[in-house]
Design an enzyme around this catalytic site. Sequence first.
Site, PDB file in Angstrom:
ATOM      1  N   ALA A   1       0.855  -1.194   0.000  1.00 47.15           N
ATOM      2  CA  ALA A   1       0.000   0.000   0.000  1.00 47.15           C
ATOM      3  C   ALA A   1       0.889   1.241   0.000  1.00 47.15           C
ATOM      4  CB  ALA A   1      -0.888  -0.017   1.241  1.00 47.15           C
TER       5      ALA A   1
ATOM      6  N   GLY B   1       0.817  -5.136   1.008  1.00 45.82           N
ATOM      7  CA  GLY B   1      -0.309  -5.245   0.077  1.00 45.82           C
ATOM      8  C   GLY B   1       0.096  -5.862  -1.250  1.00 45.82           C
TER       9      GLY B   1
ATOM     10  N   GLU C   1      -0.090  -9.427  -0.657  1.00 40.79           N
ATOM     11  CA  GLU C   1      -1.516  -9.782  -0.477  1.00 40.79           C
ATOM     12  C   GLU C   1      -2.223  -9.848  -1.832  1.00 40.79           C
ATOM     13  OE1 GLU C   1      -1.859  -6.622   2.538  1.00 40.79           O
ATOM     14  OE2 GLU C   1      -2.954  -8.106   3.715  1.00 40.79           O
TER      15      GLU C   1
ATOM     16  N   GLU D   1       4.050  -5.157   7.429  1.00 40.38           N
ATOM     17  CA  GLU D   1       3.159  -4.151   8.020  1.00 40.38           C
ATOM     18  C   GLU D   1       3.435  -3.920   9.503  1.00 40.38           C
ATOM     19  OE1 GLU D   1       2.311  -6.403   5.834  1.00 40.38           O
ATOM     20  OE2 GLU D   1       0.801  -5.657   4.440  1.00 40.38           O
TER      21      GLU D   1
HETATM   22  C1  3H9 Z   1       0.490  -2.205   3.468  1.00 41.99           C
HETATM   23  O1  3H9 Z   1       0.760  -2.737   2.440  1.00 41.99           O
HETATM   24  C2  3H9 Z   1      -0.855  -2.308   4.119  1.00 41.99           C
HETATM   25  C3  3H9 Z   1      -1.707  -3.418   3.556  1.00 41.99           C
HETATM   26  O2  3H9 Z   1      -1.441  -4.625   4.215  1.00 41.99           O
HETATM   27  C4  3H9 Z   1      -3.174  -3.217   3.748  1.00 41.99           C
HETATM   28  C5  3H9 Z   1      -3.804  -1.913   3.668  1.00 41.99           C
HETATM   29  C6  3H9 Z   1      -5.292  -1.989   3.747  1.00 41.99           C
HETATM   30  N1  3H9 Z   1       4.625   3.437  -0.063  1.00 41.99           N
HETATM   31  O3  3H9 Z   1      13.442   2.119   0.896  1.00 41.99           O
HETATM   32  P1  3H9 Z   1      13.859   2.839  -0.328  1.00 41.99           P
HETATM   33  C7  3H9 Z   1       9.391   4.892  -1.192  1.00 41.99           C
HETATM   34  S1  3H9 Z   1       1.598  -1.234   4.269  1.00 41.99           S
HETATM   35  C8  3H9 Z   1       5.086   4.638  -0.404  1.00 41.99           C
HETATM   36  O4  3H9 Z   1      14.805   3.957  -0.192  1.00 41.99           O
HETATM   37  P2  3H9 Z   1      15.026   0.396  -1.269  1.00 41.99           P
HETATM   38  C9  3H9 Z   1      10.366   5.344  -0.130  1.00 41.99           C
HETATM   39  O5  3H9 Z   1       9.771   6.241   0.767  1.00 41.99           O
HETATM   40  C10 3H9 Z   1       3.013  -1.223   3.225  1.00 41.99           C
HETATM   41  N2  3H9 Z   1       6.389   4.887  -0.653  1.00 41.99           N
HETATM   42  O6  3H9 Z   1      14.394   1.849  -1.443  1.00 41.99           O
HETATM   43  C11 3H9 Z   1      11.430   5.998  -0.978  1.00 41.99           C
HETATM   44  O7  3H9 Z   1      10.954   7.270  -1.348  1.00 41.99           O
HETATM   45  P3  3H9 Z   1      11.952   8.490  -1.578  1.00 41.99           P
HETATM   46  C12 3H9 Z   1       3.802  -2.466   3.352  1.00 41.99           C
HETATM   47  C13 3H9 Z   1       7.233   3.856  -0.561  1.00 41.99           C
HETATM   48  O8  3H9 Z   1      15.300  -0.083  -2.632  1.00 41.99           O
HETATM   49  C14 3H9 Z   1      11.458   5.126  -2.236  1.00 41.99           C
HETATM   50  O9  3H9 Z   1      10.207   4.432  -2.234  1.00 41.99           O
HETATM   51  N3  3H9 Z   1       5.034  -2.358   2.598  1.00 41.99           N
HETATM   52  C15 3H9 Z   1       6.810   2.582  -0.213  1.00 41.99           C
HETATM   53  O10 3H9 Z   1      16.148   0.449  -0.276  1.00 41.99           O
HETATM   54  C16 3H9 Z   1      12.578   4.112  -2.250  1.00 41.99           C
HETATM   55  O11 3H9 Z   1      12.525   3.371  -1.032  1.00 41.99           O
HETATM   56  C17 3H9 Z   1       6.204  -2.026   3.172  1.00 41.99           C
HETATM   57  O12 3H9 Z   1       6.308  -1.883   4.352  1.00 41.99           O
HETATM   58  C18 3H9 Z   1       5.438   2.378   0.032  1.00 41.99           C
HETATM   59  N4  3H9 Z   1       4.943   1.171   0.350  1.00 41.99           N
HETATM   60  O13 3H9 Z   1      13.902  -0.514  -0.620  1.00 41.99           O
HETATM   61  C19 3H9 Z   1       7.382  -1.904   2.253  1.00 41.99           C
HETATM   62  N5  3H9 Z   1       7.877   1.755  -0.188  1.00 41.99           N
HETATM   63  O14 3H9 Z   1      12.814   8.073  -2.706  1.00 41.99           O
HETATM   64  C20 3H9 Z   1       8.091  -0.602   2.525  1.00 41.99           C
HETATM   65  C21 3H9 Z   1       8.940   2.509  -0.516  1.00 41.99           C
HETATM   66  O15 3H9 Z   1      11.070   9.632  -1.851  1.00 41.99           O
HETATM   67  N6  3H9 Z   1       9.209  -0.385   1.634  1.00 41.99           N
HETATM   68  N7  3H9 Z   1       8.556   3.771  -0.746  1.00 41.99           N
HETATM   69  O16 3H9 Z   1      12.735   8.605  -0.286  1.00 41.99           O
HETATM   70  C22 3H9 Z   1      10.395  -0.985   1.783  1.00 41.99           C
HETATM   71  O17 3H9 Z   1      10.604  -1.819   2.636  1.00 41.99           O
HETATM   72  C23 3H9 Z   1      11.508  -0.557   0.868  1.00 41.99           C
HETATM   73  O18 3H9 Z   1      11.208   0.726   0.405  1.00 41.99           O
HETATM   74  C24 3H9 Z   1      11.702  -1.478  -0.361  1.00 41.99           C
HETATM   75  C25 3H9 Z   1      12.725  -0.819  -1.321  1.00 41.99           C
HETATM   76  C26 3H9 Z   1      12.273  -2.814   0.126  1.00 41.99           C
HETATM   77  C27 3H9 Z   1      10.425  -1.700  -1.100  1.00 41.99           C
END
Ligand code: 3H9
Length: 719
Positions: free
Chosen positions: A61, A100, A103, A123
């Site tokens: 998400a 998500g 999911e 999450e």
């Molecule tokens: C969810 O899914 C809820 C659901 O279960 C249900 C809802 C009803 N959203 O980390 P990085 C941005 S909760 C928005 O530096 P990497 C991040 O801010 C979500 N933005 O890169 C950054 O922005 P900026 C569950 C996101 O390669 C840029 O992307 N998911 C999101 O080292 C690069 O990120 C998570 O918890 C996002 N979901 O790592 C995953 N994700 O360039 C969270 C990233 O402006 N994300 N951004 O600073 C991560 O763990 C890492 O970002 C990922 C990439 C491994 C994906």
Amino acid sequence: MALYTRVKESIAVITLKNPPVNALSTAVRRGIVESLSQALQDEQVKAVVFCGENNTFCGGADIKEFSGSMSGPPLVPMIHSIEASEKLIVAAIEGVALGGGLELALGCHYRVADTNARLGLPEVTLGLLPAAGGTQRLPRLIGITAALELITTGRHISAKEALKLGIVDQVIEGNAVLAAMALALSVIGQPLNARRLSLQAPAWVPDVDYVCEAALARVKQRSRGAMAPVACVQAVRAAAMLPYSKGMEKERQLMDMLFRSSQARAMQYAFFAQRSAGKWSLPNGAQWNNTKARNVERVGVIGLGTMGQGIAVSLVKAGISVVAIEVDTKQLELGKKAVTAMLQRYAQRQGVSSPLHLLKFTLSFHQLRDVDLVIEAVFEDMNLKKRVFSELCKVLKENTIICTNTSGLNVDELAAVTDRQHLVVGMHFFAPAHVMRLLEVVYGSGSSPEAVAIAMALGKRMQKVCVAVGNCSGFVGNRMLKHYMDQSVYLLEEGATPEQVDQALEEFGFAMGIFKVADLSGLDVGWRVRKASGLISPDIDPVKPSRWRFGRRYCPLPDMLCQQGRLGQKTGHGWYLYNSPGSKEAKCDPEILKFLEDYRLKYGIIPRRISSQEVIERCVFSLANEGLRILEEGITAGPEDIDIIYLFGYGWPRYRGGPMFYAAQVGLSVVLEKLEHYHHLQPDVPSLEPSQLLRKLVAEGSPPIQQWKSHIKNLHSQL
Ligand code: 3H9
């Protein structure tokens, strides 16, 4: 958005497009719903493949949307309609499928993953639970025990592990989208009900209650006071006990509760704060995106004590060649043995070949001739470090960066003895350096932006969370900690016990109370620092040492403990009693209670009852106040940097965001009022005086923490 394409007669591909991680924003969800409807209506289409642009399936998400009002198609019915589709749907997972994103993939009928893909339901690390059916579908797919582990830790797993667990059906090397299409063609026409996870019976385990209770005990121990892991266990338990629709209801109720919680807000703030700290900037305008870092391939590590060993191990794990130096054969052999053992254990655990060939151990500085960077990790003694720095300049290439691993010594003073002040920076690692993620990169007044960029990039390669900080005594973390520690010992003088203070801090969420931490690190560490800074001198009465130094309140209790040989765990007693030297289980020591009583009698202090609230207010608000002073002085670029330092280096509970976030959450006016109150009671503790920035922020209506930077800029321009 999502892009709809027909690639073969009978197959449609829906590509998620929202760089950089294809998060499921409103536009993406809308795109999915529209594309899916198009595919379902097109009679030619027999199967659909979901994938993500730029070899990234989906990062979940869109977390940025959580702070606003949510609009657009919700995820739960969207994933339900994917699963219920009469047409076959396959997920082609490349890059990541997280939250998500996973999911969504679990709603598909089959999943194919690229060999380098990472999957997970993280999450819980954002104070939430997988609320798009993840807590109900995953246990039905892989069983309660494995699902509990993945959902409560938020761990990312490899495609290989996902295959083993049964999360994906195929792992391929090459193009996952093509493989998903091939799989689709091979199974088109087969009945789909067995592939719809929501229709499966809950996974059976002999004793659900026992399994869930054990998981609950684990999460409570691991993250004391955190709500999300507990809710995760409750939701997975519902998957085991209830029909799917009831389980989904439970998942939604728990998510509603978490979503509104201050813990979720704090953890989402921490997520973005961590990314913001990586985008460092210096007061002179140099920053991460306008400064080039040249590559570092060979590093010298001077000193193979505990810190040097951990640093060498982290470097080698990052694939960097290391020349490690000690003063004599005995120290060199000891260091070599320890580093080798750590790296061999690491290679064994990871199933990788041993990286020992990257290491060279030597007594000769001349072996440093061709290194790109040196990390000096000798004893914390200014004169010794100066001597090492001077020696280094005689042998190093002229553009070799010199870094000092110091926890608070003046980087400028050290740089002054070199022939290259612009290439000197501090790298403050935290012990044990191969485990702790935090690295303070300290820029001195002469450090060039390039040197800072190189140290930051090297730290990142070593898997550290790096924060660029200015040069001041104790840098950021230890400078703030001093005020927190001062208050904790003043509380003992006034009537508290070490257990009371620690209990209040642990209930607040700290991994360990301050006195347990002190016993673990060794009380002599601070004792040496106080001696070096002139707080302890021979003319101080050893029987009744003064409680004032340099015109300020001073608590001699820690010094008195050291004089008695109570140095903490290593001597079997410190603030607590231990079964034997080196053992870890802290027990209340009646001798300490008696010692504190005698101390108060000696100084005529009448003990009083101290509440947990007072412990928190005095320790934590004085810490935050110093953080605000640090911001005022421009030592860090913003409050996020300070919070990240506390989250990754000082056991600050993630669900409280960090000391700056906590102060903002409690209310800056409350913090100001409390500090004024305590300063009034302790006028001889100048650090309790509310900082100028705190007063200014309160006067300006306590803006949200995201806006502090602009208020700080204004403050600087007024000075
Ligand atoms: C969810 O899914 C809820 C659901 O279960 C249900 C809802 C009803 N959203 O980390 P990085 C941005 S909760 C928005 O530096 P990497 C991040 O801010 C979500 N933005 O890169 C950054 O922005 P900026 C569950 C996101 O390669 C840029 O992307 N998911 C999101 O080292 C690069 O990120 C998570 O918890 C996002 N979901 O790592 C995953 N994700 O360039 C969270 C990233 O402006 N994300 N951004 O600073 C991560 O763990 C890492 O970002 C990922 C990439 C491994 C994906």
